[in-house]
Design an enzyme around this catalytic site. Structure first.
Site, PDB file in Angstrom:
ATOM      1  N   THR A   1     -63.929 -94.807   6.843  1.00  0.00           N
ATOM      2  CA  THR A   1     -62.877 -95.248   5.930  1.00  0.00           C
ATOM      3  C   THR A   1     -63.490 -95.636   4.585  1.00  0.00           C
ATOM      4  O   THR A   1     -64.571 -96.222   4.544  1.00  0.00           O
ATOM      5  CB  THR A   1     -62.135 -96.458   6.529  1.00  0.00           C
ATOM      6  OG1 THR A   1     -61.688 -96.121   7.831  1.00  0.00           O
ATOM      7  CG2 THR A   1     -60.950 -96.862   5.654  1.00  0.00           C
TER       8      THR A   1
ATOM      9  N   ARG B   1     -53.028 -90.456  16.887  1.00  0.00           N
ATOM     10  CA  ARG B   1     -53.270 -91.878  16.626  1.00  0.00           C
ATOM     11  C   ARG B   1     -53.368 -92.147  15.117  1.00  0.00           C
ATOM     12  O   ARG B   1     -54.016 -91.411  14.384  1.00  0.00           O
ATOM     13  CB  ARG B   1     -54.561 -92.305  17.317  1.00  0.00           C
ATOM     14  CG  ARG B   1     -54.971 -93.761  17.068  1.00  0.00           C
ATOM     15  CD  ARG B   1     -55.984 -93.864  15.953  1.00  0.00           C
ATOM     16  NE  ARG B   1     -56.483 -95.245  15.815  1.00  0.00           N
ATOM     17  CZ  ARG B   1     -57.222 -95.653  14.788  1.00  0.00           C
ATOM     18  NH1 ARG B   1     -57.546 -94.813  13.826  1.00  0.00           N
ATOM     19  NH2 ARG B   1     -57.633 -96.895  14.721  1.00  0.00           N
TER      20      ARG B   1
ATOM     21  N   THR C   1     -61.171-101.945   6.174  1.00  0.00           N
ATOM     22  CA  THR C   1     -61.902-100.974   6.980  1.00  0.00           C
ATOM     23  C   THR C   1     -62.319-101.628   8.289  1.00  0.00           C
ATOM     24  O   THR C   1     -62.705-102.791   8.311  1.00  0.00           O
ATOM     25  CB  THR C   1     -63.148-100.433   6.252  1.00  0.00           C
ATOM     26  OG1 THR C   1     -63.857 -99.559   7.129  1.00  0.00           O
ATOM     27  CG2 THR C   1     -64.078-101.552   5.797  1.00  0.00           C
TER      28      THR C   1
END
Lengths: 175, 136
Positions: free
Chosen positions: B1, B29, B52
């Site tokens: 991320t 997901r 994150t």
């Protein structure tokens, strides 16, 4: 210079000094520095905060080192499925995408959704159709392929284990 | 991320986050990143936040908006609010990760409760700060 600032991250997890080689350490720092410097330049030239965060995240998406865009991890099916969001503090407007594939820079799609739709979040095929209609760049699966990410996935693809990008720890939620 | 927050010369703030999710994920997901208030949030009245970490915990803790709420309703500083959410509330949930945040007054916070977080910041004419490990 006026009161301007930018901060960014490239992920968190089990990142210890022993886990990175000197070359990897140097590469990560260089990529982070480039993104923060270029984002800061936008602000220094009088650009707005939205432009700065969009550019910084675009640069990080374009780097194979980070789990976004070009460096995205593999799903169970061996694909790349990306999520992103952007939000403006002045107007409280926001744009977000979930589960998109083959979008080169998902953060740019978020900006487009924020500015050119009445919606906040689009997902999957619909988000990709919106991207096509608004001239966003697509990229083939090969663009997102990364040997390191492939090896990470190869270790767990025949299991129900899933992993955070920078973390050694695994969680067998469905075990 | 990956993610970023910024404050411009006009006093406006913004946040952005992008991710490939988790390795070997299935069932489409989705984590906290695209959920406004969980992984990404910005409000000129309080702060801009990009998160994150393990998304399921960030969603349950509504992390980004919680930082903003602690500033708005409890009068905490950016640093205090981030500390409360990342190193106390999130830890109780078992959530690993961190965030970057910025306030309209120029305060920047980059807390995390994991071993490390790739991070960088640059304010005004200061030199860029780049770090990875906890002790930097």
């Amino acid at each position: 210079m006026k009161n301007i600032a930018i901060a960014l991250h490239g992920g968190a997890g089990t990142i210890e000094k022993k886990s990175l080689s000197p070359e990897q350490d140097k590469a990560f720092r260089a990529a982070l520095k480039q993104a923060v410097e270029e984002g800061h330049q936008v602000l220094a030239r009088g650009g707005n905060a939205l432009d700065a965060v969009e550019l910084a995240v675009t640069l990080l998406e374009d780097s194979p080192l980070f789990n976004a865009g070009k460096g995205a991890v593999f799903t169970k099916e061996g694909k790349h499925e990306m999520d992103a969001a952007i939000m403006c503090g002045r107007t409280l407007e926001a744009g977000a995408v979930a589960g998109v594939r083959n979008i080169k820079n998902p953060i740019q799609l978020c900006r487009s959704i924020m500015e050119h739709s009445d919606h906040v979040m689009l997902s999957g095929y619909g988000a990709e159709e919106f991207a096509l209609n608004h001239g966003l760049d697509f990229a083939p699966e090969s663009y997102f392929f990364n040997k390191f990410r492939y090896e990470q996935w190869s270790e767990v693809r025949d299991t129900n284990i899933y992993q955070l990008d920078h973390t050694v720890h695994t969680d067998e939620k469905f075990g | 991320t990956v993610g970023a927050v910024a404050l411009d010369a006009a006093g406006n703030i913004a946040a952005a986050t992008s991710t490939g999710g988790m390795t070997n994920k299935r069932y489409n997901r989705i984590g906290d990143t695209p959920i406004i208030g969980a992984g990404t949030y910005a409000n000129n009245a309080t702060c801009a936040v990009s998160c994150t970490g393990h998304g399921e915990y960030f969603m349950r803790a509504v992390v980004a908006y919680d930082v903003s709420c602690l500033m708005e309703y409890k009068g905490l500083s950016l640093q205090e609010a981030c500390e409360a959410v990342v190193n106390r509330k999130l830890v109780k949930f078992g959530g690993e990760g961190g965030l970057v945040a910025i306030a309209p007054n120029g305060d920047v916070a980059m807390p995390f409760n994991s071993e490390g977080m790739y991070r960088a910041k640059k304010a005004g004419e200061q030199q860029a700060f780049v770090a990875i490990y906890k002790d930097e």
